[in-house]
Design an enzyme around this catalytic site. Structure first.
Site, short mmCIF file in Angstrom:
data_model
loop_
_atom_site.label_atom_id
_atom_site.label_comp_id
_atom_site.label_asym_id
_atom_site.label_seq_id
_atom_site.Cartn_x
_atom_site.Cartn_y
_atom_site.Cartn_z
N GLU A 46 0.88 -1.52 0.05
CA GLU A 46 -0.07 0.07 0.02
C GLU A 46 0.71 1.62 -0.15
OE1 GLU A 46 -2.75 0.11 3.35
OE2 GLU A 46 -4.15 -1.36 2.66
N HIS A 61 -5.08 0.32 -2.01
CA HIS A 61 -5.74 -1.00 -1.29
C HIS A 61 -4.35 -1.78 -2.66
CE1 HIS A 61 -9.56 0.13 1.28
NE2 HIS A 61 -8.20 0.27 1.30
N ASP A 69 -9.42 2.01 8.13
CA ASP A 69 -9.07 3.43 7.24
C ASP A 69 -10.48 4.33 8.49
OD1 ASP A 69 -7.34 2.14 5.37
OD2 ASP A 69 -9.28 1.49 4.42
#
Length: 131
Positions: free
Chosen positions: A25, A72, A83
């Protein structure tokens, strides 16, 4: 702070870095210039893996942020519980990018994780100053 949109150049940077970072990520904080999201601040100590990205908010310099951006590793761009915790700490605009990391594979959310419209704007950005 209300923003009018995101600069196309900034979105292209986000998509490119997200794609280059995959399967890990990518994460950063969003900054505004003239009511437009124009910069991504990458904090020192940010940790990334193929499972998550951890932004060390205590490393944030004395600057403001209107939100966050992260990628992602797959096509799912729905905010996770982690998140949503980050959203509550970093502003009102939160972008999540997923595979294939193109102009159709991202979404902006508000602090509650609800999708919001964020227009992509063709604006000329100021050149960054280096001191």
């Amino acid at each position: 702070m209300k923003v009018n949109g995101i600069a196309r150049e900034t979105l292209e940077f986000i998509l490119g870095v997200s794609k280059a970072s995959a399967p890990n990520e990518f994460a950063g904080l969003l900054q505004v210039e003239k009511d437009v999201i124009a910069e991504v601040l990458i904090l020192p100590g940010t940790e990334t893996s193929d499972q998550n990205a951890v932004i060390k908010l205590f490393m944030m310099p004395n600057v403001s942020s209107v939100g966050s951006v992260h990628s992602h590793p797959g096509p799912n761009i729905t905010p996770s519980k982690a998140d949503l915790r980050l959203f509550g700490k970093t502003g009102s605009y939160h972008i999540i990018v997923g595979e294939p990391y193109d102009e159709n594979s991202w979404q902006c959310y508000n602090g509650d994780g609800e999708p919001i419209d964020l227009p992509v704007l063709d604006v000329e950005l100021d050149e960054p100053e280096f001191i």
